[in-house]
Design a protein around this motif. Structure first.
Motif, PDB file in Angstrom:
ATOM      1  N   ASN A 138      54.594  71.860  58.772  1.00 30.21           N
ATOM      2  CA  ASN A 138      54.234  73.189  58.275  1.00 30.21           C
ATOM      3  C   ASN A 138      55.246  74.278  58.610  1.00 30.21           C
ATOM      4  N   MET A 139      56.411  73.872  58.997  1.00 29.29           N
ATOM      5  CA  MET A 139      57.405  74.900  59.294  1.00 29.29           C
ATOM      6  C   MET A 139      58.606  74.751  58.359  1.00 29.29           C
ATOM      7  N   LYS A 140      59.293  75.861  58.196  1.00 33.58           N
ATOM      8  CA  LYS A 140      60.517  75.832  57.394  1.00 33.58           C
ATOM      9  C   LYS A 140      61.637  75.277  58.271  1.00 33.58           C
ATOM     10  N   ILE A 141      62.534  74.500  57.692  1.00 33.64           N
ATOM     11  CA  ILE A 141      63.619  73.939  58.501  1.00 33.64           C
ATOM     12  C   ILE A 141      64.981  74.251  57.884  1.00 33.64           C
ATOM     13  N   ILE A 142      65.836  74.804  58.747  1.00 37.74           N
ATOM     14  CA  ILE A 142      67.249  74.962  58.382  1.00 37.74           C
ATOM     15  C   ILE A 142      67.983  73.886  59.178  1.00 37.74           C
ATOM     16  N   HIS A 143      68.785  73.095  58.533  1.00 39.26           N
ATOM     17  CA  HIS A 143      69.511  72.043  59.264  1.00 39.26           C
ATOM     18  C   HIS A 143      71.013  72.204  59.021  1.00 39.26           C
ATOM     19  N   ILE A 144      71.741  72.465  60.109  1.00 40.02           N
ATOM     20  CA  ILE A 144      73.197  72.626  60.023  1.00 40.02           C
ATOM     21  C   ILE A 144      73.835  71.383  60.651  1.00 40.02           C
ATOM     22  N   ASP A 145      74.663  70.682  59.900  1.00 42.72           N
ATOM     23  CA  ASP A 145      75.318  69.498  60.457  1.00 42.72           C
ATOM     24  C   ASP A 145      76.579  69.201  59.662  1.00 42.72           C
ATOM     25  N   ILE A 146      77.594  68.731  60.354  1.00 41.73           N
ATOM     26  CA  ILE A 146      78.849  68.371  59.670  1.00 41.73           C
ATOM     27  C   ILE A 146      78.701  67.052  58.914  1.00 41.73           C
ATOM     28  N   ASP A 147      77.699  66.274  59.312  1.00 41.91           N
ATOM     29  CA  ASP A 147      77.466  64.981  58.659  1.00 41.91           C
ATOM     30  C   ASP A 147      76.292  65.119  57.695  1.00 41.91           C
ATOM     31  N   PRO A 148      76.586  65.144  56.377  1.00 42.98           N
ATOM     32  CA  PRO A 148      75.481  65.344  55.416  1.00 42.98           C
ATOM     33  C   PRO A 148      74.400  64.272  55.516  1.00 42.98           C
ATOM     34  N   ALA A 149      74.778  63.089  56.009  1.00 41.37           N
ATOM     35  CA  ALA A 149      73.805  61.992  56.085  1.00 41.37           C
ATOM     36  C   ALA A 149      72.723  62.262  57.128  1.00 41.37           C
ATOM     37  N   GLU A 150      72.967  63.186  58.046  1.00 42.05           N
ATOM     38  CA  GLU A 150      71.949  63.497  59.057  1.00 42.05           C
ATOM     39  C   GLU A 150      70.877  64.440  58.512  1.00 42.05           C
ATOM     40  N   ILE A 151      71.246  65.191  57.480  1.00 38.83           N
ATOM     41  CA  ILE A 151      70.323  66.183  56.946  1.00 38.83           C
ATOM     42  C   ILE A 151      69.290  65.494  56.067  1.00 38.83           C
ATOM     43  N   GLY A 152      68.029  65.664  56.424  1.00 37.46           N
ATOM     44  CA  GLY A 152      66.950  65.037  55.656  1.00 37.46           C
ATOM     45  C   GLY A 152      66.680  63.597  56.047  1.00 37.46           C
ATOM     46  N   LYS A 153      67.395  63.081  57.050  1.00 37.42           N
ATOM     47  CA  LYS A 153      67.203  61.675  57.423  1.00 37.42           C
ATOM     48  C   LYS A 153      65.913  61.487  58.215  1.00 37.42           C
ATOM     49  N   ASN A 154      65.743  62.329  59.220  1.00 32.36           N
ATOM     50  CA  ASN A 154      64.545  62.187  60.062  1.00 32.36           C
ATOM     51  C   ASN A 154      63.478  63.244  59.792  1.00 32.36           C
ATOM     52  N   VAL A 155      63.889  64.412  59.332  1.00 32.88           N
ATOM     53  CA  VAL A 155      62.911  65.453  58.965  1.00 32.88           C
ATOM     54  C   VAL A 155      63.310  66.068  57.619  1.00 32.88           C
ATOM     55  N   ASP A 156      62.284  66.446  56.850  1.00 29.81           N
ATOM     56  CA  ASP A 156      62.558  67.112  55.573  1.00 29.81           C
ATOM     57  C   ASP A 156      63.142  68.497  55.848  1.00 29.81           C
ATOM     58  N   THR A 157      64.136  68.866  55.074  1.00 30.47           N
ATOM     59  CA  THR A 157      64.838  70.122  55.321  1.00 30.47           C
ATOM     60  C   THR A 157      64.691  71.052  54.117  1.00 30.47           C
ATOM     61  N   ASN A 158      64.436  72.347  54.400  1.00 32.00           N
ATOM     62  CA  ASN A 158      64.343  73.320  53.313  1.00 32.00           C
ATOM     63  C   ASN A 158      65.701  73.915  52.976  1.00 32.00           C
ATOM     64  N   ILE A 159      66.471  74.211  54.039  1.00 31.78           N
ATOM     65  CA  ILE A 159      67.789  74.797  53.803  1.00 31.78           C
ATOM     66  C   ILE A 159      68.848  73.927  54.495  1.00 31.78           C
ATOM     67  N   PRO A 160      69.428  72.992  53.755  1.00 36.94           N
ATOM     68  CA  PRO A 160      70.489  72.175  54.356  1.00 36.94           C
ATOM     69  C   PRO A 160      71.828  72.904  54.326  1.00 36.94           C
ATOM     70  N   ILE A 161      72.555  72.878  55.421  1.00 37.33           N
ATOM     71  CA  ILE A 161      73.905  73.459  55.421  1.00 37.33           C
ATOM     72  C   ILE A 161      74.866  72.423  55.999  1.00 37.33           C
ATOM     73  N   VAL A 162      75.725  71.913  55.138  1.00 35.69           N
ATOM     74  CA  VAL A 162      76.728  70.952  55.600  1.00 35.69           C
ATOM     75  C   VAL A 162      77.962  71.736  56.028  1.00 35.69           C
ATOM     76  N   GLY A 163      78.347  71.552  57.281  1.00 37.28           N
ATOM     77  CA  GLY A 163      79.543  72.245  57.751  1.00 37.28           C
ATOM     78  C   GLY A 163      79.653  72.194  59.253  1.00 37.28           C
ATOM     79  N   ASP A 164      80.777  72.687  59.743  1.00 34.08           N
ATOM     80  CA  ASP A 164      81.024  72.738  61.180  1.00 34.08           C
ATOM     81  C   ASP A 164      80.162  73.844  61.800  1.00 34.08           C
ATOM     82  N   ALA A 165      79.478  73.518  62.886  1.00 35.26           N
ATOM     83  CA  ALA A 165      78.517  74.456  63.481  1.00 35.26           C
ATOM     84  C   ALA A 165      79.170  75.790  63.844  1.00 35.26           C
TER      85      ALA A 165
END
Lengths: 170, 536
Positions: free
Chosen positions: B294-321
């Motif tokens: 029930n929460m919104k998730i922003i996921h910042i990661d340089i590895d796109p494969a990590e985004i959405g792998k374990n938790v659903d993400t609302n705002i994915p950001i691929v890039g260097d932290a």
């Protein structure tokens, strides 16, 4: 649901095993995998059919993209792609059944590529449903052996998937 | 300009061009030409006592210096002994290059003496690997290996070189640039996604940042602190993220997960926005993914494969932290209130009872050194005790096997860390189970006179499993009692290492002072109750 992925990879030894290994260790199921060299001899193209949901296909795409040898991946829309598979089917045939089998082969626009006293070998290309339908009809005569290539696919029209970045590419 | 030389010599030349100053390894027949070439170079070689330690030492070195760690082994068992170290580096995204010798290329595939398919074996847990059969490719391959290991999401790369290839002569020339068609790491976050993230943070009532090892790897701690202080966001961390913000920072609530701090887990459950930075949120960090439903998730990661792998993400950001956070900081407003104030205030104080507890020891170490150290840990109860109680002031000074959970990691990682940062005190926190997985490295410590401090919690148990059996198996303890442990002080003496045993709280300060003031390697054995829980 089945998804078709067109994957450009570097043409090195070991790339196929890396790709196949990734599927097994991540628990993804490959329905079929066909590979061959492209117009550029340093690059091969793999056509991979994956069975799963959107999450699975997204994960497959992302994990494949992590492989250094993988240059590009595109999920093909079946409506906008030509998909073909080649199959060779060796079926029992005697003097009574031979003409029936030849008739069926003609209806399917398939070819008889080998004949013996007891068998006929039929070559057919087409989508999966067409090949399945022919196999189903030939079952009554006794199928001795089936060899299938797995699906290959190419986008319709002028769209291409190339090594360089373009708007069409994912 | 092209020069003629052997492949082995060329390998050393490339290492020099990459700024390699130290290599950890053990020679063998299939790698001797490389070692022979190393003889006349000024690259230091540290002879370890098992190849697994070589990989861990390269990892400790890499994590403290930010450079690529290098380890070397021979073919067959030498190479397979590296595997645990390579897998450990892979899971924690540590840049190492592992070089292995291989049998003669004409004998590959014939199951000859000391042959193993090491590229096949390590494919699942290396970022990339190579078997170099063409001598002309060695320079390009080595340069690529360093580039791949140290860019994007960092990780281990293995290069397997048959002995006959090492001996062949080539025209040596360094490539001008590296171009790998399938490898183009994306460092800049998408501007639109960054805009969406800023809006989501500003519109949230109870944002929480989950900081992972990626923040440390990208050196984004200052940017993280700026965001946290501007928006007054509580920070929770994964095990790998400890130190990404000082552990005494007013907005730091602790580590999350099954072995995490209560305050951190409460804040996570109450959040309406979770900002995950450089973390994958694996099962130990987030066992139940329903928490985040029930929460919104922003996921910042340089590895796109990590985004959405374990938790659903609302705002994915691929890039260097570092890059993404500095872009967010440019646009973000200031917030007035710290919503998690009450949660932070609930922090439980442990009651004094006069007995010697691990947390007493770790807090005393923190006090005595004031965070001016590098801590490495092994895996077990002591790892969690350290994660909860050691004061970490600077990013990259808490080094632990967070992903693979490799017992035996701590001491060799400390050796590598000390070689990387000789100016820093390096303390390895370990347990009697973990320590005995790679205790032969005491010989490396002695030989190289590496002045690290080892704090060994001895409860004669495989404590984590013992605790699990106590809770889940109604006390049916099996195979978790380490009866037969050696006398660790006599053992240390056998290796020429000073030691001290600490058994009572009265002697605690004195013992830490003795350890601190000792010039050279030192082992402090802390006798601990087997019933000491991971979380009091």
């Amino acid at each position: 649901m089945k998804y078709t992925l067109s994957v450009l990879v570097e043409n090195h030894p070991g790339v196929l095993s890396r790709v196949a290994g990734l599927f097994s260790r991540r628990g993804f199921n490959i329905d079929s995998l066909a590979v061959g060299v492209t117009e550029d001899p340093t690059i091969s193209r793999m056509t991979i059919v994956v069975n799963g949901d959107d999450y699975i296909v997204e994960q497959v795409t992302k994990q494949l993209n992590k492989l250094i040898d993988v240059i590009k991946i595109k999920k093909l829309n079946p409506k906008e792609a030509v998909e073909r598979e080649l199959a060779l089917i060796k079926v029992n045939a005697n003097s009574q059944t031979r003409s029936d089998i030849i008739q069926i082969t003609e209806i399917f626009r398939a070819n008889i590529v080998d004949v013996s006293k007891e068998t006929l070998t039929i070559e057919i290309s087409g989508d999966e449903d067409k090949i399945e339908a022919l196999i189903e009809l030939l079952k009554q005569y006794g199928i001795r052996e089936v060899v299938r290539t797995g699906l290959i696919a190419i986008e319709r029209g002028t769209k291409v998937i190339t090594k360089s970045k373009s708007e069409e590419d994912d | 300009m092209k020069r003629k030389m052997t492949v082995a010599r060329a390998m050393v030349e490339v290492l020099k061009s990459e700024g390699v100053e130290i290599i950890f390894g053990i020679p063998g027949a299939a790698i001797y030409p490389f070692y022979d070439a190393l003889y006349s170079s000024d690259i230091k070689h540290v002879l370890v006592r098992t190849e697994q330690a070589a990989a861990h030492e390269a990892s400790g070195y890499a994590r403290t210096t930010g450079k690529v760690g290098v380890c070397v082994a021979t073919s067959g068992p030498g190479a397979t002994n590296l595997i645990t170290g390579i897998a450990t580096a892979y899971m924690d995204s540590v840049p190492i290059v592992a070089i292995t010798g291989q049998v003669n290329s004409s004998l590959i595939g014939k199951d000859v003496f000391q042959e193993v398919d090491i590229t096949g074996a390590t494919a699942p847990f290396t970022k990339h690997n190579y078997l170099v059969k063409d001598p002309k490719k060695i320079v390009k391959v080595l340069k690529e290996a360093f580039y791949i290991a140290s860019t994007g999401r960092r990780g281990p790369v293995l290069i397997d070189v048959p002995i006959d290839v090492q001996m062949q002569e080539i025209e040596f020339e360094l490539p001008k640039e590296i171009d790998i068609p399938g490898y183009k790491p994306k460092e800049r976050g998408h501007p639109l996604q960054i805009k969406r993230a800023v809006e989501a943070i500003e519109n949230s009532q109870r944002p929480v940042i989950c900081s992972g090892g990626g923040v440390i790897a990208s050196k984004a701690s200052e940017e993280l602190k700026t965001l946290v202080e501007k928006q007054k966001i509580p920070v929770i961390s994964t095990l790998m993220g400890i130190g990404s913000i000082p552990t005494d920072h007013p907005y730091y609530l602790g580590m999350i997960g099954s072995h995490g701090q209560k305050e951190a887990n409460i804040a996570l459950r109450q959040a309406d926005l979770l900002i995950v930075i450089g973390a994958r949120l694996a099962d130990r960090a987030l066992g139940d993914t329903k928490i985040t439903e029930n929460m919104k998730i922003i996921h910042i990661d340089i590895d796109p494969a990590e985004i959405g792998k374990n938790v659903d993400t609302n705002i994915p950001i691929v890039g260097d932290a570092k890059q993404v956070l500095s872009e967010i900081n440019k646009r973000i407003s200031e917030r007035k209130d710290f919503w998690a104030q009450e949660i932070k205030a609930q922090k439980k104080e442990i009651k004094e009872d006069g007995n010697l507890h691990p947390y007493d020891v770790l807090k005393e170490i923190s006090r005595a050194y004031n965070g001016d150290y590098i801590i490495t840990t092994d895996v077990g109860q002591h790892q969690i005790w350290a994660a909860h109680n050691v004061y970490i002031k600077e990013p990259g000074t808490f080094i632990t096997s967070g992903g693979l959970g490799t017992m035996g990691y701590g001491v060799p990682a400390a050796i590598g860390a000390k070689f990387g940062r000789p100016d820093k005190e390096v303390i390895s926190i370990t347990g009697d189970g973990s320590f005995q997985m790679l205790l032969q490295e005491l010989a490396t410590i002695k030989r190289e006179q590496v002045p690290i401090k080892i704090v060994l919690f001895n409860n004669t148990r495989l404590g984590m499993v013992y605790e699990l059996q106590k809770k889940r198996c109604t006390g049916r303890f099996i195979a978790t009692c380490l009866d037969g442990n050696p006398d660790f002080m006599i053992l240390a003496k056998a290796y020429g290492i000073e030691s001290l045993r600490l058994e009572s709280k009265e002697k605690l300060k004195e013992a830490i002072e003795i350890m601190k003031n000792h010039n050279g390697p030192f082992l402090l054995e802390v006798v601990t109750s087997p019933d000491e829980p991971t979380i009091p």
